[in-house]
Design a protein around this motif. Structure first.
Motif, PDB file in Angstrom:
ATOM      1  N   LEU A   3     -39.911   3.475  46.201  1.00 58.60           N
ATOM      2  CA  LEU A   3     -39.300   2.180  45.913  1.00 58.60           C
ATOM      3  C   LEU A   3     -40.357   1.224  45.376  1.00 58.60           C
ATOM      4  N   TRP A   4     -40.035   0.502  44.307  1.00 56.75           N
ATOM      5  CA  TRP A   4     -40.911  -0.537  43.784  1.00 56.75           C
ATOM      6  C   TRP A   4     -40.361  -1.893  44.209  1.00 56.75           C
ATOM      7  N   VAL A   5     -41.242  -2.728  44.790  1.00 55.73           N
ATOM      8  CA  VAL A   5     -40.865  -4.061  45.253  1.00 55.73           C
ATOM      9  C   VAL A   5     -41.704  -5.083  44.493  1.00 55.73           C
ATOM     10  N   ASN A   6     -41.044  -6.028  43.866  1.00 59.12           N
ATOM     11  CA  ASN A   6     -41.738  -7.023  43.050  1.00 59.12           C
ATOM     12  C   ASN A   6     -42.560  -7.982  43.908  1.00 59.12           C
ATOM     13  N   LEU A   7     -43.560  -8.572  43.281  1.00 59.02           N
ATOM     14  CA  LEU A   7     -44.338  -9.638  43.897  1.00 59.02           C
ATOM     15  C   LEU A   7     -44.120 -10.928  43.109  1.00 59.02           C
ATOM     16  N   PRO A   8     -44.093 -12.081  43.787  1.00 61.32           N
ATOM     17  CA  PRO A   8     -43.963 -13.352  43.064  1.00 61.32           C
ATOM     18  C   PRO A   8     -45.230 -13.652  42.265  1.00 61.32           C
TER      19      PRO A   8
ATOM     20  N   MET B 274     -44.787  -8.005  35.311  1.00 63.46           N
ATOM     21  CA  MET B 274     -45.322  -9.354  35.322  1.00 63.46           C
ATOM     22  C   MET B 274     -44.208 -10.353  35.020  1.00 63.46           C
ATOM     23  N   ASN B 275     -44.606 -11.602  34.688  1.00 66.40           N
ATOM     24  CA  ASN B 275     -43.624 -12.651  34.404  1.00 66.40           C
ATOM     25  C   ASN B 275     -43.489 -12.979  32.924  1.00 66.40           C
ATOM     26  N   SER B 276     -44.387 -12.460  32.092  1.00 65.94           N
ATOM     27  CA  SER B 276     -44.341 -12.784  30.665  1.00 65.94           C
ATOM     28  C   SER B 276     -44.939 -11.652  29.849  1.00 65.94           C
ATOM     29  N   ARG B 277     -44.613 -11.623  28.549  1.00 65.54           N
ATOM     30  CA  ARG B 277     -45.180 -10.631  27.642  1.00 65.54           C
ATOM     31  C   ARG B 277     -46.689 -10.796  27.530  1.00 65.54           C
TER      32      ARG B 277
ATOM     33  N   GLY C 141     -30.263   1.183  36.614  1.00 65.75           N
ATOM     34  CA  GLY C 141     -29.269   2.118  36.122  1.00 65.75           C
ATOM     35  C   GLY C 141     -28.159   1.377  35.425  1.00 65.75           C
ATOM     36  N   PRO C 142     -27.158   2.097  34.951  1.00 70.02           N
ATOM     37  CA  PRO C 142     -26.040   1.455  34.268  1.00 70.02           C
ATOM     38  C   PRO C 142     -25.391   0.373  35.130  1.00 70.02           C
ATOM     39  N   GLY C 143     -25.372  -0.842  34.625  1.00 64.27           N
ATOM     40  CA  GLY C 143     -24.741  -1.945  35.329  1.00 64.27           C
ATOM     41  C   GLY C 143     -25.629  -2.712  36.276  1.00 64.27           C
ATOM     42  N   ILE C 144     -26.864  -2.231  36.498  1.00 61.20           N
ATOM     43  CA  ILE C 144     -27.765  -2.945  37.411  1.00 61.20           C
ATOM     44  C   ILE C 144     -29.218  -2.739  36.976  1.00 61.20           C
ATOM     45  N   ASP C 145     -29.887  -3.845  36.653  1.00 63.05           N
ATOM     46  CA  ASP C 145     -31.286  -3.792  36.221  1.00 63.05           C
ATOM     47  C   ASP C 145     -32.246  -3.896  37.396  1.00 63.05           C
ATOM     48  N   GLN C 146     -31.905  -4.755  38.353  1.00 57.89           N
ATOM     49  CA  GLN C 146     -32.735  -4.935  39.536  1.00 57.89           C
ATOM     50  C   GLN C 146     -31.877  -5.543  40.628  1.00 57.89           C
ATOM     51  N   LEU C 147     -32.409  -5.548  41.841  1.00 62.62           N
ATOM     52  CA  LEU C 147     -31.763  -6.181  42.982  1.00 62.62           C
ATOM     53  C   LEU C 147     -32.849  -7.037  43.634  1.00 62.62           C
ATOM     54  N   ASP C 148     -33.198  -8.095  42.941  1.00 61.76           N
ATOM     55  CA  ASP C 148     -34.337  -8.965  43.235  1.00 61.76           C
ATOM     56  C   ASP C 148     -34.591  -9.109  44.742  1.00 61.76           C
TER      57      ASP C 148
ATOM     58  N   PRO D 149     -38.780 -14.814  36.245  1.00 61.89           N
ATOM     59  CA  PRO D 149     -38.620 -13.840  35.151  1.00 61.89           C
ATOM     60  C   PRO D 149     -39.345 -12.543  35.467  1.00 61.89           C
ATOM     61  N   VAL D 150     -38.725 -11.431  35.081  1.00 60.39           N
ATOM     62  CA  VAL D 150     -39.321 -10.116  35.278  1.00 60.39           C
ATOM     63  C   VAL D 150     -39.511  -9.478  33.912  1.00 60.39           C
ATOM     64  N   VAL D 151     -40.776  -9.193  33.585  1.00 61.63           N
ATOM     65  CA  VAL D 151     -41.094  -8.488  32.346  1.00 61.63           C
ATOM     66  C   VAL D 151     -41.834  -7.220  32.745  1.00 61.63           C
ATOM     67  N   ALA D 152     -41.210  -6.080  32.490  1.00 58.48           N
ATOM     68  CA  ALA D 152     -41.793  -4.794  32.878  1.00 58.48           C
ATOM     69  C   ALA D 152     -42.145  -3.992  31.639  1.00 58.48           C
ATOM     70  N   HIS D 153     -43.277  -3.316  31.727  1.00 58.83           N
ATOM     71  CA  HIS D 153     -43.704  -2.408  30.657  1.00 58.83           C
ATOM     72  C   HIS D 153     -44.380  -1.220  31.329  1.00 58.83           C
ATOM     73  N   GLY D 154     -43.635  -0.109  31.454  1.00 54.53           N
ATOM     74  CA  GLY D 154     -44.200   1.054  32.116  1.00 54.53           C
ATOM     75  C   GLY D 154     -44.658   0.726  33.520  1.00 54.53           C
TER      76      GLY D 154
END
Length: 286
Positions: free
Chosen positions: A124-129, A263-266, A28-35, A254-259
C-alpha cells in the motif's frame, strides 16, 4: 454508534509482473485515489517452485510518500540506501517512509529462491502532505510476533494491529500522519465493528473470502468505498476471510505522480528526477 454505508465497490484488475500474479484495485477504473491512500498491489497468492528467480523489484527510487508492505505468505528481503536491511516472513510488515528520497530493493532471499514456497504480498502507498514530503527517510520491519493480535467474537476474529488504536491497544508503528492500519482474519460467522472516526478516509479491501461490509456482500479482491456519515463499519464473514483495513486524515492537496515519485507539482517531480539522477538518493548494491 452511527455506522457507515457502502457507496461503491471497485474490483481489482489483473496486471501481472512477469510470473508474479498481481491485482490492483487502486488506482483503477472509476477511482484514482482514496486520499491519502494512493495505490495497492496485491501479489499472489501463488507458489514458487524451487530454483526460482524470486521477486523482480530490484533497486529503484521513491520520494514523497510511504510504502506499507504486508507479508501474508513467503519471505521478503528489504535493503535501502539509508542503511536499513531486514528479512520479513509471513505475518510481518514493512513500513518505509521514502520522504526526501531513497533507493530500495525488495527481493526474495536466497533461501526462498532455492526452496520456493507460497507467496502473497500486499503493498500500500500512503501519501504524505507537502510539509512532510522532504522528511528524512525511515524504515521499520516488524515480525509477526511484534504485531499485537486482538481476539474478538469468541475467537472468531483476529485483528493484527500495525498502527493506530483499536480496542484499547496501540499498534507498534507510530505513523507520521496518524494512519491506522490493520489486517483482520475472520472465521465463518465472525463479526466486528471496525473504527471509522468522523472526517477520516477509510481503506477497506477484501483480500480473500466472502464477507459483508456494512450489510453489503463484498467479493474477494474488491476495494470498498464507504460514506462519511458514521463512526464505525460493521463487517461479517460468510466464509473464512481476510480484510485489509485502515483509516487516515485526508490531505486535500494536489497529487502529481510520476512513476516512483509522488509530489504536489510538476516542478517538484522534475526536481525529484534530477536529484535521483545526480545520485542524491544514494544507491543499493545487491
Amino acid at each position: 454508534m452511527t455506522l457507515r454505508s457502502v457507496i461503491r465497490q471497485y474490483p481489482a484488475y489483473r496486471d501481472d509482473i512477469g510470473e508474479l500474479v498481481t491485482r490492483r484495485p487502486l488506482p483503477g477504473p472509476g477511482i484514482d485515489q482514496l486520499d491519502p491512500f494512493l495505490f495497492l498491489n496485491h501479489h499472489g497468492p501463488q507458489r514458487y517452485a524451487p530454483g526460482n528467480r524470486g521477486l523482480p523489484f530490484g533497486p529503484h527510487p521513491h520520494r514523497g510518500f510511504e510504502t506499507v508492505t504486508f507479508m501474508l505468505a513467503g519471505e521478503l528481503a528489504h535493503l535501502d540506501s539509508g542503511g536499513h536491511e531486514s528479512v520479513i516472513g509471513a505475518g510481518g510488515v514493512q513500513w518505509m517512509t521514502a520522504g526526501s528520497g531513497l533507493v530500495h530493493a525488495e527481493v526474495s532471499p536466497e533461501s526462498f529462491k532455492r526452496s520456493g514456497g507460497p507467496l502473497e504480498i500486499l503493498q500500500l502507498w500512503v501519501n504524505l502532505p507537502s510539509r512532510l514530503k522532504m522528511t528524512r527517510p525511515a524504515y521499520r520491519g516488524l515480525t509477526r510476533d511484534e504485531i499485537p493480535v486482538i481476539a474478538l467474537d469468541e475467537g472468531r476474529v483476529r485483528v493484527n494491529l500495525v498502527s493506530g488504536e483499536f480496542d484499547g491497544r496501540t499498534g507498534p508503528i507510530e505513523s507520521l500522519t496518524g494512519v491506522a492500519m490493520m489486517t483482520v482474519e475472520m472465521q465463518a460467522g465472525g463479526s466486528l465493528i471496525l473504527p471509522a472516526p468522523v472526517g477520516r478516509s477509510v481503506f477497506c479491501y477484501g483480500v480473500r473470502g466472502a464477507m459483508q461490509v456494512a450489510g453489503v456482500a463484498c467479493e474477494p479482491h474488491h476495494l470498498v468505498r464507504l460514506d462519511d456519515q458514521g463512526e464505525g463499519v460493521r463487517v461479517q464473514a460468510d466464509s473464512e476471510a481476510v480484510l485489509l483495513y485502515g483509516h487516515a486524515e485526508p490531505i486535500g492537496e494536489p497529487v502529481v505522480a510520476h512513476g516512483p515519485f509522488v509530489m504536489n507539482s510538476r516542478e517538484e517531480i522534475s526536481q525529484a528526477i534530477r536529484d535521483y539522477q545526480s545520485g542524491a538518493f544514494g544507491e543499493v548494491s545487491l
